[in-house]
Write an enzyme that holds these catalytic residues in place. Sequence first.
Site, PDB file in Angstrom:
ATOM      1  N   ASP A  10       0.863  -1.186   0.000  1.00  0.00           N
ATOM      2  CA  ASP A  10       0.000   0.000   0.000  1.00  0.00           C
ATOM      3  C   ASP A  10       0.899   1.236   0.000  1.00  0.00           C
ATOM      4  OD1 ASP A  10      -1.956   1.888   0.255  1.00  0.00           O
ATOM      5  OD2 ASP A  10      -2.807   1.094   2.115  1.00  0.00           O
ATOM      6  N   ASP A 104      -2.759   2.419  -6.114  1.00  0.00           N
ATOM      7  CA  ASP A 104      -1.698   2.485  -5.110  1.00  0.00           C
ATOM      8  C   ASP A 104      -1.642   1.261  -4.209  1.00  0.00           C
ATOM      9  OD1 ASP A 104      -4.049   2.971  -3.792  1.00  0.00           O
ATOM     10  OD2 ASP A 104      -3.341   4.720  -2.673  1.00  0.00           O
ATOM     11  N   GLU A 105      -2.275   0.172  -4.613  1.00  0.00           N
ATOM     12  CA  GLU A 105      -2.271  -1.053  -3.819  1.00  0.00           C
ATOM     13  C   GLU A 105      -2.130  -2.269  -4.723  1.00  0.00           C
ATOM     14  OE1 GLU A 105      -5.151  -1.472  -0.460  1.00  0.00           O
ATOM     15  OE2 GLU A 105      -6.058   0.282  -1.378  1.00  0.00           O
TER      16      GLU A 105
END
Length: 414
Positions: A10, A104-105
Amino acid sequence: MESRVIIHLDMNAFFASVEQQANPELRGKPIAVVGAAHRTVITTASYEARAFGVKTGMAIWEGKRACPELIIVRGDNKKYTSTSRQIIAILWEYTPLVEVFSIDEAFMDVTNSRALFGPAETIAYQIKARIRHQFGLTCSIGIAPNKLLAKLASDLQKPDGLTVIPPDRVGEVLERMPVGGLCGVGKKLQKQLLLYCNVRTCGELGRCDGELLVKRFGSIGSELKRMGQGIDDRPVVPVEEEEQVKSVGHSMTLPRDIDDREQILKRLLQLSEMVGRRARKHGLAGKTVSVSVRLGDFYSNVQKQTSLPNHINLSDDIYRTAVGLFDGMKIDQPIRLVGISLSNLRAGEDSQPSLFGGTSRKEHLTAAMDALNNRLGGFTVTFGSLLDAGEPGSQVISPAWRPKGVRNVFFQNT
């Protein structure tokens, strides 16, 4: 049977951190990334801003009230998607089993990668070091036997954390963990679990009577119990193995509440062109057109859809259908947001006969417009009626973003 080893990565305050690295003057300062300069919400706040209580989803004025020194930065999607792709490329060097959860993960299944790269912790530290060295960014990583627990673990130490939940400690970790730590359990569901089942922690959820959960929450009740026990059998699904996208859509929050039909139709035309262009780019066409609006009170929504006899992807066809749907809506107040989506999709539709009697000339003109706009960007070439409409607003990347295919350009304007 050996437990799987799953990593969840993350990125920390991703959009804001990318902006701070791109502009040294922003480093160490409270900034908020937004989708547009007016009437929008904060998509990401830097950790300096979060210290003042600035949160994702706040209106700009709320962020400014919490932090008067807050610097507002308009988002740059190309910058974020480019950085995300490069980070994903690093992950692929360790395993082909990489699932992009959002821009973003990502999840990684490194069960079989350890023979080459060492323990999962070693892999995680290498990834963190490479991302920091190459991009100047930090990330939080969770390592656990499944995706549910890996994501929970990555949330436990932010920013720049690394948390491991080994199989023999799952019960211990979950016993006192608030149910809100589980992915998918939001504040509303937390309140319902407390009200109906007196459940506050994951441990209590795992011990809760399964029949009671099903009675109160329907089909998800049994899944909630499994989550409380830390059970998750879902595999890590690489991008190329994901299900085909089910719809192509865009929506935009208007600069001000609008009740003038002519102005609303201009926005519908802009959205129709955005949806159509993206569908054509990926060789898709759909039979179902949907129009949704949010009214000025912010809470009221109206949606209407229709299924057509033929698959379409020409902007004009989408627009005409959308106008018919909009005119059939009962709306008694100004509109705040409007959206269009095309679903019931079929691939292999680079061009198709117009539903409304279009000619090959129209299709050729559409192809020429697409080529120019894809190369030059935005609405460089557009319909005459849109010349005074301006750009349709800044585009905020949806959680549906993926590094390949149509999801790569699934945007929502705010």
